[in-house]
Design a protein around this motif. Sequence first.
Motif, PDB file in Angstrom:
ATOM      1  N   ASP A  53       0.808  -1.197   0.175  1.00  0.00           N
ATOM      2  CA  ASP A  53       0.028  -0.103  -0.040  1.00  0.00           C
ATOM      3  C   ASP A  53       0.941   1.273  -0.007  1.00  0.00           C
ATOM      4  OD1 ASP A  53      -2.468   1.215   2.424  1.00  0.00           O
ATOM      5  OD2 ASP A  53      -1.703   1.876   0.184  1.00  0.00           O
ATOM      6  N   ILE A  54       0.834   1.950  -1.095  1.00  0.00           N
ATOM      7  CA  ILE A  54       1.684   3.165  -1.157  1.00  0.00           C
ATOM      8  C   ILE A  54       0.808   4.445  -1.192  1.00  0.00           C
ATOM      9  CG2 ILE A  54       3.375   4.645  -2.760  1.00  0.00           C
ATOM     10  CD1 ILE A  54       4.264   1.807  -3.860  1.00  0.00           C
ATOM     11  N   ASP A  55       1.004   5.299  -0.198  1.00  0.00           N
ATOM     12  CA  ASP A  55       0.346   6.526   0.215  1.00  0.00           C
ATOM     13  C   ASP A  55       1.316   7.746   0.232  1.00  0.00           C
ATOM     14  OD1 ASP A  55      -1.939   4.643   2.565  1.00  0.00           O
ATOM     15  OD2 ASP A  55      -2.059   5.050   0.565  1.00  0.00           O
ATOM     16  N   PHE A  56       0.698   8.680  -0.569  1.00  0.00           N
ATOM     17  CA  PHE A  56       1.428  10.100  -0.594  1.00  0.00           C
ATOM     18  C   PHE A  56       0.352  10.664   0.126  1.00  0.00           C
ATOM     19  CE2 PHE A  56       5.333   9.584  -2.678  1.00  0.00           C
ATOM     20  CZ  PHE A  56       5.115   8.475  -3.541  1.00  0.00           C
ATOM     21  N   PHE A  57       0.963  11.526   1.064  1.00  0.00           N
ATOM     22  CA  PHE A  57      -0.027  12.576   1.887  1.00  0.00           C
ATOM     23  C   PHE A  57       0.469  13.909   1.603  1.00  0.00           C
ATOM     24  CE2 PHE A  57      -2.130   9.437   4.148  1.00  0.00           C
ATOM     25  CZ  PHE A  57      -1.227   8.462   4.571  1.00  0.00           C
ATOM     26  N   GLY A  58      -0.201  14.936   0.850  1.00  0.00           N
ATOM     27  CA  GLY A  58      -0.127  16.134   0.550  1.00  0.00           C
ATOM     28  C   GLY A  58       1.370  16.396  -0.317  1.00  0.00           C
ATOM     29  N   LEU A  59       1.441  15.140  -1.063  1.00  0.00           N
ATOM     30  CA  LEU A  59       2.881  15.290  -1.922  1.00  0.00           C
ATOM     31  C   LEU A  59       4.171  15.583  -1.328  1.00  0.00           C
ATOM     32  CD1 LEU A  59       1.723  17.773  -4.609  1.00  0.00           C
ATOM     33  CD2 LEU A  59       1.649  15.396  -4.766  1.00  0.00           C
ATOM     34  N   ILE A  60       4.128  15.277   0.075  1.00  0.00           N
ATOM     35  CA  ILE A  60       5.327  15.527   0.618  1.00  0.00           C
ATOM     36  C   ILE A  60       5.454  14.314   1.602  1.00  0.00           C
ATOM     37  CG2 ILE A  60       6.539  16.835   2.542  1.00  0.00           C
ATOM     38  CD1 ILE A  60       4.791  19.092   1.886  1.00  0.00           C
ATOM     39  N   TYR A  61       4.686  13.707   2.304  1.00  0.00           N
ATOM     40  CA  TYR A  61       4.885  12.415   2.944  1.00  0.00           C
ATOM     41  C   TYR A  61       4.706  11.141   2.065  1.00  0.00           C
ATOM     42  CZ  TYR A  61       4.985  16.216   6.670  1.00  0.00           C
ATOM     43  OH  TYR A  61       5.300  16.988   7.391  1.00  0.00           O
ATOM     44  N   ARG A  62       5.261  10.058   2.463  1.00  0.00           N
ATOM     45  CA  ARG A  62       5.141   9.094   1.743  1.00  0.00           C
ATOM     46  C   ARG A  62       4.994   8.086   2.849  1.00  0.00           C
ATOM     47  NH1 ARG A  62       9.639   6.132  -2.185  1.00  0.00           N
ATOM     48  NH2 ARG A  62      10.774   6.747  -0.320  1.00  0.00           N
ATOM     49  N   ASP A  63       3.917   7.088   2.704  1.00  0.00           N
ATOM     50  CA  ASP A  63       3.940   5.758   3.683  1.00  0.00           C
ATOM     51  C   ASP A  63       3.686   4.633   2.750  1.00  0.00           C
ATOM     52  OD1 ASP A  63       1.122   5.095   5.835  1.00  0.00           O
ATOM     53  OD2 ASP A  63       3.229   4.282   5.697  1.00  0.00           O
ATOM     54  N   VAL A  64       4.579   3.877   3.058  1.00  0.00           N
ATOM     55  CA  VAL A  64       4.612   2.481   2.242  1.00  0.00           C
ATOM     56  C   VAL A  64       4.485   1.076   3.392  1.00  0.00           C
ATOM     57  CG1 VAL A  64       5.527   0.865   0.676  1.00  0.00           C
ATOM     58  CG2 VAL A  64       6.117   3.507   0.595  1.00  0.00           C
ATOM     59  N   THR A  65       3.264   0.600   3.132  1.00  0.00           N
ATOM     60  CA  THR A  65       2.853  -0.711   4.042  1.00  0.00           C
ATOM     61  C   THR A  65       2.919  -1.861   3.061  1.00  0.00           C
ATOM     62  OG1 THR A  65       1.338   0.785   5.126  1.00  0.00           O
ATOM     63  CG2 THR A  65       1.366  -1.528   5.689  1.00  0.00           C
ATOM     64  N   VAL A  66       3.927  -2.515   3.600  1.00  0.00           N
ATOM     65  CA  VAL A  66       4.203  -4.000   2.884  1.00  0.00           C
ATOM     66  C   VAL A  66       3.886  -5.223   3.972  1.00  0.00           C
ATOM     67  CG1 VAL A  66       5.880  -5.538   1.807  1.00  0.00           C
ATOM     68  CG2 VAL A  66       6.121  -3.037   1.620  1.00  0.00           C
ATOM     69  N   THR A  67       3.215  -6.108   3.293  1.00  0.00           N
ATOM     70  CA  THR A  67       2.921  -7.398   4.033  1.00  0.00           C
ATOM     71  C   THR A  67       3.075  -8.500   3.155  1.00  0.00           C
ATOM     72  OG1 THR A  67       1.494  -8.366   5.763  1.00  0.00           O
ATOM     73  CG2 THR A  67       0.253  -7.551   3.715  1.00  0.00           C
ATOM     74  N   LYS A  68       3.596  -9.683   3.555  1.00  0.00           N
ATOM     75  CA  LYS A  68       3.739 -10.846   2.767  1.00  0.00           C
ATOM     76  C   LYS A  68       2.440 -11.530   2.710  1.00  0.00           C
ATOM     77  CE  LYS A  68       7.688 -13.048   2.674  1.00  0.00           C
ATOM     78  NZ  LYS A  68       8.430 -12.379   1.734  1.00  0.00           N
TER      79      LYS A  68
END
Lengths: 209, 77
Positions: free
Chosen positions: A127-142
């Motif tokens: 799950d790749i999320d960009f917040f406000g073009l500045i913050y990036r949040d990448v959540t990975v699960t097998k």
Amino acid sequence: MRLMEGHKKPRTSKTYEKYKGRRNNNPLSSFAVCPTGIRFATQEEEEKVILLLRQHPIINIPWVTLTFVLLFAPILLDYIPLIDFLPVNFQVMALALWYLLVLAYVLGQFLYWYFNVYIVTDERVIDIDFFGLIYRDVTVTKIDKIQDVTFTQGGLLGSVFNYGNVFIQTAGESSKIDFLKVPNPADVVEIVSDLIDEEAQEDIDGRVK
Amino acid sequence: MAFIEALLGRSFDFWLVVKAMFILAYLVYFMFALVVFRQMQLMAQTLEDAFSPVIGLVGYLLIFLAGFGLVAAFLFL
């Protein structure tokens, strides 16, 4: 017979083979099955992307509508003399700045929709999320950490345009991954379930990854 | 205007101030365009696909337009 340690059997994902007939390579698609030509940051060499998801395009209608309003708003200046006190050259620069700001707004909204993606590979869910073009949040699960996959679909728009939310419950630190407002949520659940079954079967077969 | 001039004790060019405000607005927009461009590069690194070159070009276009507007603000106002 178990393979020797360090020897890796060439991996062919049965789920990938099953769904690659439905391949969709449209770069603007919000439901791309087995897309080619796509790589993400932590993708392994033999890892295959099975699903690339974005939010359903219908969610873009509000900002697209607002964009049209903003584009045609300067016409109101003929009736509401807001900047008539400025010399002509200042009025032109003010209008240019207005349209540059509208362009920036459109670009920001499009990039937010385009790059907030959900990726399902034959090994992981990302799950790749960009917040406000500045913050990036990448959540990975097998895939083998997934315990439960469910979806909800409701409301008039969700039913008519076939989009909903998919919830993936995991055993890891990131306990839940949510795919929000994605198209064909039932198909997403089916594909992830197939991947879970494939991982379970590979564990039984004792295949070295 | 007379009040401001009396307050400052010197002549006051209103349009020079307005010009400065326009230039400042375009400068801020140019800085914003640079930040957006950098973030677009970061995004394209996170997810590479056939559309990435197009997005790169759009980023360059944004910077070009912002820079053009800034120069125009200096020259034409």
